[in-house]
Write a protein that holds these residues in place. Structure first.
Motif, PDB file in Angstrom:
ATOM      1  N   GLY B 240       0.861  -1.288   0.069  1.00 20.92           N
ATOM      2  CA  GLY B 240      -0.133   0.037   0.079  1.00 20.92           C
ATOM      3  C   GLY B 240       0.714   1.258  -0.011  1.00 20.92           C
ATOM      4  O   GLY B 240       0.475   2.413  -0.317  1.00 20.92           O
ATOM      5  N   ALA B 241       2.227   1.220   0.366  1.00 18.76           N
ATOM      6  CA  ALA B 241       2.968   2.273   0.445  1.00 18.76           C
ATOM      7  C   ALA B 241       3.266   2.888  -0.896  1.00 18.76           C
ATOM      8  O   ALA B 241       3.437   1.984  -1.840  1.00 18.76           O
ATOM      9  CB  ALA B 241       4.233   1.995   1.381  1.00 18.76           C
ATOM     10  N   GLU B 242       3.498   4.355  -0.966  1.00 27.53           N
ATOM     11  CA  GLU B 242       4.000   4.679  -2.325  1.00 27.53           C
ATOM     12  C   GLU B 242       5.244   4.276  -2.362  1.00 27.53           C
ATOM     13  O   GLU B 242       6.205   4.272  -1.877  1.00 27.53           O
ATOM     14  CB  GLU B 242       4.035   6.497  -1.965  1.00 27.53           C
ATOM     15  N   ALA B 243       5.483   3.668  -4.067  1.00 25.46           N
ATOM     16  CA  ALA B 243       6.798   3.017  -4.330  1.00 25.46           C
ATOM     17  C   ALA B 243       7.878   4.302  -4.477  1.00 25.46           C
ATOM     18  O   ALA B 243       7.467   5.350  -4.998  1.00 25.46           O
ATOM     19  CB  ALA B 243       6.394   2.600  -5.645  1.00 25.46           C
ATOM     20  N   PRO B 244       8.938   3.980  -3.688  1.00 23.98           N
ATOM     21  CA  PRO B 244       9.895   5.034  -4.014  1.00 23.98           C
ATOM     22  C   PRO B 244      10.543   5.009  -5.482  1.00 23.98           C
ATOM     23  O   PRO B 244      10.253   4.055  -6.070  1.00 23.98           O
ATOM     24  CB  PRO B 244      11.196   4.665  -3.058  1.00 23.98           C
ATOM     25  N   ALA B 245      11.052   6.317  -5.720  1.00 22.80           N
ATOM     26  CA  ALA B 245      11.429   6.391  -7.349  1.00 22.80           C
ATOM     27  C   ALA B 245      12.621   5.331  -7.515  1.00 22.80           C
ATOM     28  O   ALA B 245      13.512   5.114  -6.622  1.00 22.80           O
ATOM     29  CB  ALA B 245      12.127   7.848  -7.376  1.00 22.80           C
ATOM     30  N   PRO B 246      12.746   4.491  -8.528  1.00 21.20           N
ATOM     31  CA  PRO B 246      13.551   3.373  -8.883  1.00 21.20           C
ATOM     32  C   PRO B 246      15.011   3.854  -8.848  1.00 21.20           C
ATOM     33  O   PRO B 246      15.910   2.881  -8.370  1.00 21.20           O
ATOM     34  CB  PRO B 246      13.161   2.949 -10.222  1.00 21.20           C
ATOM     35  N   ASP B 247      15.329   4.985  -9.066  1.00 27.41           N
ATOM     36  CA  ASP B 247      16.638   5.252  -9.268  1.00 27.41           C
ATOM     37  C   ASP B 247      17.336   5.832  -7.654  1.00 27.41           C
ATOM     38  O   ASP B 247      18.670   5.783  -7.474  1.00 27.41           O
ATOM     39  CB  ASP B 247      16.876   6.546 -10.048  1.00 27.41           C
ATOM     40  N   ARG B 248      16.250   5.798  -6.877  1.00 31.15           N
ATOM     41  CA  ARG B 248      16.738   6.074  -5.412  1.00 31.15           C
ATOM     42  C   ARG B 248      16.779   4.837  -4.734  1.00 31.15           C
ATOM     43  O   ARG B 248      17.392   4.968  -3.569  1.00 31.15           O
ATOM     44  CB  ARG B 248      15.890   7.009  -4.802  1.00 31.15           C
ATOM     45  N   VAL B 249      16.348   3.750  -5.106  1.00 26.93           N
ATOM     46  CA  VAL B 249      16.482   2.452  -4.482  1.00 26.93           C
ATOM     47  C   VAL B 249      17.646   1.759  -4.509  1.00 26.93           C
ATOM     48  O   VAL B 249      18.410   1.324  -5.428  1.00 26.93           O
ATOM     49  CB  VAL B 249      15.472   1.440  -4.920  1.00 26.93           C
ATOM     50  N   VAL B 250      18.533   1.680  -3.428  1.00 24.94           N
ATOM     51  CA  VAL B 250      19.708   0.845  -3.206  1.00 24.94           C
ATOM     52  C   VAL B 250      19.380  -0.618  -3.163  1.00 24.94           C
ATOM     53  O   VAL B 250      19.936  -1.415  -3.943  1.00 24.94           O
ATOM     54  CB  VAL B 250      20.560   1.270  -1.989  1.00 24.94           C
ATOM     55  N   GLU B 251      18.413  -1.111  -2.254  1.00 19.32           N
ATOM     56  CA  GLU B 251      18.045  -2.443  -2.246  1.00 19.32           C
ATOM     57  C   GLU B 251      16.752  -2.618  -1.815  1.00 19.32           C
ATOM     58  O   GLU B 251      16.318  -1.719  -0.901  1.00 19.32           O
ATOM     59  CB  GLU B 251      19.205  -3.202  -1.157  1.00 19.32           C
ATOM     60  N   LEU B 252      15.924  -3.526  -2.129  1.00 17.19           N
ATOM     61  CA  LEU B 252      14.484  -3.970  -1.607  1.00 17.19           C
ATOM     62  C   LEU B 252      14.296  -5.248  -1.434  1.00 17.19           C
ATOM     63  O   LEU B 252      14.611  -5.898  -2.276  1.00 17.19           O
ATOM     64  CB  LEU B 252      13.587  -3.260  -3.019  1.00 17.19           C
ATOM     65  N   ASN B 253      13.629  -5.566  -0.495  1.00 16.51           N
ATOM     66  CA  ASN B 253      13.606  -6.878  -0.080  1.00 16.51           C
ATOM     67  C   ASN B 253      11.966  -7.041   0.326  1.00 16.51           C
ATOM     68  O   ASN B 253      11.539  -6.168   1.083  1.00 16.51           O
ATOM     69  CB  ASN B 253      14.373  -7.452   1.006  1.00 16.51           C
ATOM     70  N   ARG B 254      11.458  -8.216  -0.006  1.00 10.32           N
ATOM     71  CA  ARG B 254      10.196  -8.356   0.140  1.00 10.32           C
ATOM     72  C   ARG B 254      10.056  -9.851   1.106  1.00 10.32           C
ATOM     73  O   ARG B 254      10.645 -10.788   0.553  1.00 10.32           O
ATOM     74  CB  ARG B 254       9.382  -8.729  -1.194  1.00 10.32           C
TER      75      ARG B 254
END
Lengths: 144, 310
Positions: B240-254
């Protein structure tokens, strides 16, 4: 007077910024009367040799203590304590302490263990200081 | 407190090390490619990165023991090969090369004869602190004791820039603490700049105030450690959270419904996320695992040269 008692202990896992640990431990020493007005704090070199923290961290802590009006640098001489944080009411021979000692002894004879007593005291202290915040800066600090 | 250097370059005070478009190729390929960063004088800089990232190559280039294939290195404003700066650099190599047949005293005498400036009392105190006898032969010393003699040689020469390659790796915890304390008091007293590599991030965190992170021969992060930490957030949320801009993401885990993301901040709190401050270790590990984000150099870590490609 040069103080030898101030041994900063840096706890890396505490989550508290290193410079703030130095600030808090200095304030603690001021509260307990281990440091008094006119005492010289250890030099940055002395602190870093003993703790291996970065010198800039120590200088930042001393600047913060200066900003809080507790110490002042004297160029070429060192950093000196300006005022104490010790309350006479908290001294070893004060009536408040005597009452508390009396209460602790009654709590013990009533069968309370050390943990029970500490929990009880903590909850009463929380209640008292949350209900009537006062001298804000000092009261909040311990929990950062 | 910090020593002043005559070159007075760039914003943020004088520069100790400035590296621009630096590359070094060996037979098997590029060990270091297109490296650019700056270390202001007086900082204690950690050089971090996995094995084979190019740390030793970079340190040898800065120490002027190795010639670059491309790009430039400047130390205190002087270009490579300038003899004026040679004596101001101290280097302790990983394998601590010393003459095994010399005694400790003879080794220190060598230091005194070979260096233009020499502080015998300092060198002897470093050795004495570790209870290494002056009459012992180097060949009979333990690894940790040889590290101590190497440090004594390096500090005795009173360098303005001290480069240490894995200095603490063969020391016991007490000796580590003592040597770090010694380094920090040198920094407090003389304002020396230190560049030191290590695998143990925790050991660097209190002593270093500056960082260069290398990965696969390139710079991923460079700058003041507090600034680097402040430039990142650890977000915890769900779909539900607003997706951060892809170029700002260092790492994303689900994990199940929960999403954890380490991102570069853009100065606002993103909607629907719980925002945490990451530790240095979390920031470094996330960068090493992903390696896909653009390099981040803080303002004072950017070299003045225009040949920068970050």
């Amino acid at each position: 007077m040069v103080v030898e008692v101030l041994d900063y202990r840096i706890d890396r896992r505490s989550g508290v910024a290193t410079y703030l640990q130095i600030v808090q431990q200095t304030e603690h020493a001021l509260r307990l009367g281990l440091l008094r007005p006119g005492d010289r704090l250890p030099t940055a070199k002395e602190v870093v040799a003993a703790t291996a923290v970065n010198p800039n961290t120590v200088l930042k802590a001393y600047r913060e203590l200066e900003r809080r009006g507790l110490v002042a640098p004297r160029p070429g001489l060192g950093t000196f304590v300006l005022r104490s944080l010790a309350h006479q009411e908290a001294a070893a021979d004060s009536p408040l302490r005597a009452e508390l000692a009396d209460w602790a002894s009654r709590a013990r004879s009533a069968g309370l263990g050390r943990d029970d007593v500490e929990a009880l005291v903590a909850s009463v202290v929380d209640e008292e200081y949350q209900a009537r915040p006062q001298g804000g800066a000092q009261a909040q600090e311990g929990n950062q | 407190m910090n020593a002043l250097y005559p070159d007075g370059s760039a914003e943020g005070g004088p520069t100790a090390v400035e590296v621009s478009g630096l590359g070094r190729r060996y037979h098997r390929g590029w060990a270091l490619k297109n490296c650019s960063f700056r270390i202001p004088a007086g900082r204690i800089c950690a050089l971090v990165g996995p094995n084979g990232a190019g740390k030793t190559t970079l340190m040898s280039l800065v120490a002027q023991l190795l010639a670059p294939t491309e790009g430039s290195v400047r130390v205190f404003g002087h270009p490579l090969g300038d003899l004026a700066v040679r004596g101001r650099i101290g280097f302790v190599a990983q394998d601590k090369p010393l003459y095994p047949g010399f005694t400790v005293a003879e080794t220190l005498r060598l230091g005194r004869e070979l260096n233009r400036s020499w502080d015998q009392a300092k060198a002897e105190s470093v050795v004495a602190q570790g209870k290494v006898p002056l009459t012992a032969r180097i060949g009979t010393l333990s690894g940790g004791q040889r590290t101590r003699v190497s440090m004594a040689l390096a500090l005795g020469a009173m360098p303005d820039l001290l480069i240490l390659d894995e200095p603490m790796s063969d020391l016991d915890p007490l000796a580590r603490h003592q040597l770090m304390g010694l380094l920090m008091s040198e920094a407090a007293e003389r304002g020396i700049t230190v560049l030191m590599s290590s695998h143990v991030i925790a050991e660097l965190e209190d002593s270093c105030d500056y960082l260069v992170l290398l990965s696969e021969g390139g710079v991923l992060l460079a700058g003041d450690i507090e600034e680097i930490l402040a430039a990142h957030q650890l977000l915890v949320g769900d779909d539900g959270a607003e997706a951060p801009a892809p170029d700002r993401v260092v790492e994303l885990n689900r994990t199940g419904r929960q999403i954890t993301a380490l991102v570069r901040t853009d100065g606002r709190a993103p909607a629907g996320w719980e925002v945490n401050h990451p530790t240095l270790e979390e920031v470094l590990l996330a960068h090493l695992r992903s390696g896909a984000v653009p390099a981040l150099l803080t303002a004072e870590a950017r070299p003045a040269d225009r040949t920068v490609a970050a």
